[in-house]
Design a protein around this motif. Structure first.
Motif, PDB file in Angstrom:
ATOM      1  N   THR A   1      28.334  11.403 -46.392  1.00 27.89           N
ATOM      2  CA  THR A   1      27.831  10.648 -47.538  1.00 27.89           C
ATOM      3  C   THR A   1      28.932  10.498 -48.594  1.00 27.89           C
ATOM      4  O   THR A   1      29.907  11.253 -48.591  1.00 27.89           O
ATOM      5  CB  THR A   1      26.634  11.359 -48.175  1.00 27.89           C
ATOM      6  N   PRO A   2      28.779   9.556 -49.515  1.00 32.18           N
ATOM      7  CA  PRO A   2      29.752   9.452 -50.604  1.00 32.18           C
ATOM      8  C   PRO A   2      29.891  10.762 -51.376  1.00 32.18           C
ATOM      9  O   PRO A   2      30.997  11.144 -51.759  1.00 32.18           O
ATOM     10  CB  PRO A   2      29.174   8.334 -51.478  1.00 32.18           C
ATOM     11  N   ALA A   3      28.777  11.453 -51.596  1.00 30.92           N
ATOM     12  CA  ALA A   3      28.825  12.717 -52.346  1.00 30.92           C
ATOM     13  C   ALA A   3      29.643  13.758 -51.591  1.00 30.92           C
ATOM     14  O   ALA A   3      30.471  14.463 -52.181  1.00 30.92           O
ATOM     15  CB  ALA A   3      27.412  13.233 -52.600  1.00 30.92           C
ATOM     16  N   PHE A   4      29.429  13.866 -50.279  1.00 30.52           N
ATOM     17  CA  PHE A   4      30.180  14.831 -49.469  1.00 30.52           C
ATOM     18  C   PHE A   4      31.668  14.501 -49.480  1.00 30.52           C
ATOM     19  O   PHE A   4      32.509  15.364 -49.726  1.00 30.52           O
ATOM     20  CB  PHE A   4      29.649  14.822 -48.033  1.00 30.52           C
ATOM     21  N   PHE A   5      31.983  13.249 -49.233  1.00 28.36           N
ATOM     22  CA  PHE A   5      33.385  12.833 -49.167  1.00 28.36           C
ATOM     23  C   PHE A   5      34.079  13.020 -50.515  1.00 28.36           C
ATOM     24  O   PHE A   5      35.195  13.540 -50.594  1.00 28.36           O
ATOM     25  CB  PHE A   5      33.466  11.369 -48.736  1.00 28.36           C
ATOM     26  N   ASN A   6      33.403  12.634 -51.568  1.00 29.40           N
ATOM     27  CA  ASN A   6      34.022  12.709 -52.897  1.00 29.40           C
ATOM     28  C   ASN A   6      34.209  14.139 -53.382  1.00 29.40           C
ATOM     29  O   ASN A   6      35.113  14.404 -54.187  1.00 29.40           O
ATOM     30  CB  ASN A   6      33.192  11.909 -53.902  1.00 29.40           C
ATOM     31  N   ARG A   7      33.362  15.055 -52.912  1.00 31.44           N
ATOM     32  CA  ARG A   7      33.560  16.463 -53.275  1.00 31.44           C
ATOM     33  C   ARG A   7      34.885  16.977 -52.721  1.00 31.44           C
ATOM     34  O   ARG A   7      35.585  17.750 -53.378  1.00 31.44           O
ATOM     35  CB  ARG A   7      32.405  17.324 -52.745  1.00 31.44           C
ATOM     36  N   ILE A   8      35.224  16.556 -51.511  1.00 38.69           N
ATOM     37  CA  ILE A   8      36.504  16.954 -50.930  1.00 38.69           C
ATOM     38  C   ILE A   8      37.638  16.258 -51.673  1.00 38.69           C
ATOM     39  O   ILE A   8      38.629  16.883 -52.057  1.00 38.69           O
ATOM     40  CB  ILE A   8      36.561  16.598 -49.436  1.00 38.69           C
ATOM     41  N   LEU A   9      37.485  14.974 -51.889  1.00 41.12           N
ATOM     42  CA  LEU A   9      38.533  14.189 -52.538  1.00 41.12           C
ATOM     43  C   LEU A   9      38.823  14.687 -53.945  1.00 41.12           C
ATOM     44  O   LEU A   9      39.963  14.622 -54.416  1.00 41.12           O
ATOM     45  CB  LEU A   9      38.121  12.714 -52.577  1.00 41.12           C
ATOM     46  N   SER A  10      37.808  15.198 -54.601  1.00 42.12           N
ATOM     47  CA  SER A  10      37.986  15.657 -55.985  1.00 42.12           C
ATOM     48  C   SER A  10      38.909  16.864 -56.083  1.00 42.12           C
ATOM     49  O   SER A  10      39.414  17.174 -57.167  1.00 42.12           O
ATOM     50  CB  SER A  10      36.628  16.006 -56.605  1.00 42.12           C
ATOM     51  N   GLN A  11      39.146  17.546 -54.958  1.00 42.63           N
ATOM     52  CA  GLN A  11      40.035  18.703 -54.965  1.00 42.63           C
ATOM     53  C   GLN A  11      41.502  18.290 -55.037  1.00 42.63           C
ATOM     54  O   GLN A  11      42.367  19.096 -55.354  1.00 42.63           O
ATOM     55  CB  GLN A  11      39.816  19.551 -53.706  1.00 42.63           C
ATOM     56  N   ALA A  12      41.794  17.031 -54.713  1.00 41.16           N
ATOM     57  CA  ALA A  12      43.177  16.548 -54.778  1.00 41.16           C
ATOM     58  C   ALA A  12      43.573  16.306 -56.224  1.00 41.16           C
ATOM     59  O   ALA A  12      42.838  15.674 -56.992  1.00 41.16           O
ATOM     60  CB  ALA A  12      43.327  15.262 -53.968  1.00 41.16           C
ATOM     61  N   GLY A  13      44.744  16.798 -56.590  1.00 33.61           N
ATOM     62  CA  GLY A  13      45.220  16.598 -57.951  1.00 33.61           C
ATOM     63  C   GLY A  13      45.647  15.157 -58.199  1.00 33.61           C
ATOM     64  O   GLY A  13      45.786  14.365 -57.265  1.00 33.61           O
ATOM     65  N   THR A  14      45.880  14.830 -59.457  1.00 31.96           N
ATOM     66  CA  THR A  14      46.252  13.453 -59.796  1.00 31.96           C
ATOM     67  C   THR A  14      47.587  13.052 -59.188  1.00 31.96           C
ATOM     68  O   THR A  14      47.850  11.877 -58.992  1.00 31.96           O
ATOM     69  CB  THR A  14      46.326  13.287 -61.328  1.00 31.96           C
ATOM     70  N   GLY A  15      48.436  14.014 -58.863  1.00 29.05           N
ATOM     71  CA  GLY A  15      49.725  13.696 -58.265  1.00 29.05           C
ATOM     72  C   GLY A  15      49.679  13.585 -56.758  1.00 29.05           C
ATOM     73  O   GLY A  15      50.723  13.366 -56.125  1.00 29.05           O
ATOM     74  N   CYS A  16      48.507  13.730 -56.176  1.00 27.51           N
ATOM     75  CA  CYS A  16      48.361  13.662 -54.720  1.00 27.51           C
ATOM     76  C   CYS A  16      48.184  12.219 -54.258  1.00 27.51           C
ATOM     77  O   CYS A  16      47.242  11.535 -54.678  1.00 27.51           O
ATOM     78  CB  CYS A  16      47.151  14.478 -54.270  1.00 27.51           C
ATOM     79  N   LYS A  17      49.055  11.773 -53.367  1.00 30.77           N
ATOM     80  CA  LYS A  17      48.943  10.415 -52.833  1.00 30.77           C
ATOM     81  C   LYS A  17      47.625  10.221 -52.105  1.00 30.77           C
ATOM     82  O   LYS A  17      47.010   9.145 -52.159  1.00 30.77           O
ATOM     83  CB  LYS A  17      50.106  10.122 -51.892  1.00 30.77           C
TER      84      LYS A  17
ATOM     85  N   ASP B   1      42.955  19.542 -51.425  1.00 30.64           N
ATOM     86  CA  ASP B   1      42.400  18.869 -50.255  1.00 30.64           C
ATOM     87  C   ASP B   1      42.662  17.363 -50.316  1.00 30.64           C
ATOM     88  O   ASP B   1      42.630  16.754 -51.379  1.00 30.64           O
ATOM     89  CB  ASP B   1      40.891  19.102 -50.177  1.00 30.64           C
ATOM     90  N   PHE B   2      42.904  16.769 -49.156  1.00 29.49           N
ATOM     91  CA  PHE B   2      43.193  15.332 -49.065  1.00 29.49           C
ATOM     92  C   PHE B   2      44.386  14.948 -49.934  1.00 29.49           C
ATOM     93  O   PHE B   2      44.411  13.865 -50.512  1.00 29.49           O
ATOM     94  CB  PHE B   2      41.981  14.509 -49.481  1.00 29.49           C
ATOM     95  N   CYS B   3      45.357  15.823 -50.038  1.00 29.46           N
ATOM     96  CA  CYS B   3      46.501  15.568 -50.908  1.00 29.46           C
ATOM     97  C   CYS B   3      47.627  14.849 -50.174  1.00 29.46           C
ATOM     98  O   CYS B   3      48.119  13.831 -50.632  1.00 29.46           O
ATOM     99  CB  CYS B   3      47.021  16.881 -51.494  1.00 29.46           C
TER     100      CYS B   3
END
Length: 240
Positions: free
Chosen positions: A35-51, A110-112
């Motif tokens: 789900t968007p919520a599941f995916f975005n929880r992982i994505l939110s762990q990436a810092g702003t400098g993460c491509k 995560d996802f960095c």
């Protein structure tokens, strides 16, 4: 209607009536699990400098998954969700690696990473998939596809030139997800029902048997967390 036609029609109706419905989760249902919520929880762990924070998208994943309709379709809904949880556990670890275990929760970048840090050539002699001059086949994408023979075979399966243009994996998000799914379906999917530990051996067997206990622990923590998110048990043999 002749007797033969009548018999054929009757048989068709009978077979339709006794058809056993499957419990498969089809390719479309991957989107209902991821789900968007599941995916975005992982994505939110990436810092702003993460491509990877802007590169890896759920939409690109679902587009790539259409090329692999058997992904997330493993006999039953339970095993299908376990497969998706296992895939994301490895993808999260492969693209992050900076992991802290805080109250049994994985926290890190995560996802960095879209490309690995140590960018060696990774060229192995191959008559079928010869290295192109000046190209390097280091890890790229969500599962860090590596080596010329993998780039060559994956590119052939997904309609891109992995030998002459390996950089496309780090530039096109759909292709990046396809490389992860290609590797998964080819090398990891066959052992999913042996337990998560078996998938670790396929993704990076060097971590097992004391090779890197911390890395194995991180992968297992991710897997357990994602199984909880999906409301399922992790199953047997989750470590290696």
């Amino acid at each position: 209607m002749g007797k033969l036609q009548l018999l054929s029609a009757t048989l068709a109706i009978f077979l339709s009536a006794i058809a056993i419905p499957t419990t498969f989760v089809d390719a479309v249902a991957v989107g209902s699990v991821v789900t968007p919520a599941f995916f975005n929880r992982i994505l939110s762990q990436a810092g702003t400098g993460c491509k990877g924070k802007t590169f890896y998208t759920r939409a690109a994943l679902l587009t790539a998954a259409r090329a692999y309709p058997r992904f997330g379709n493993l006999d039953t809904a339970l095993w299908s969700k376990r497969e998706i949880a296992a895939f994301f556990a490895h993808v999260t670890h492969e693209t992050g690696r900076k992991v802290l275990l805080v109250h049994d929760v994985c926290v890190g970048a995560d996802f960095c990473y879209v490309e690995e840090i140590a960018r060696n050539t990774y060229c192995s002699p191959s008559s079928q998939y010869p290295c192109a001059p000046g190209k390097k086949y280091y890890g790229r994408g969500p599962i860090q596809l590596t080596w010329n023979y993998n780039y060559g075979a994956c590119g052939k399966a997904n309609n891109f030139d992995g030998l002459k243009n390996p950089d496309i994996v780090a530039k096109n998000a759909v292709i990046a997800w396809k490389t992860g799914l290609w590797f998964w379906m080819k090398s990891v999917r066959p052992v999913v029902k042996q337990g998560f530990g078996a998938t670790i051996r396929r993704v990076n067997g060097g971590e097992c048997n004391g090779g890197s206990p911390a890395a194995v622990a991180a992968r297992v923590k991710y897997y357990r967390a994602y199984c909880r998110s999906f409301g399922i048990t992790p199953g047997p043999n989750i470590s290696c």
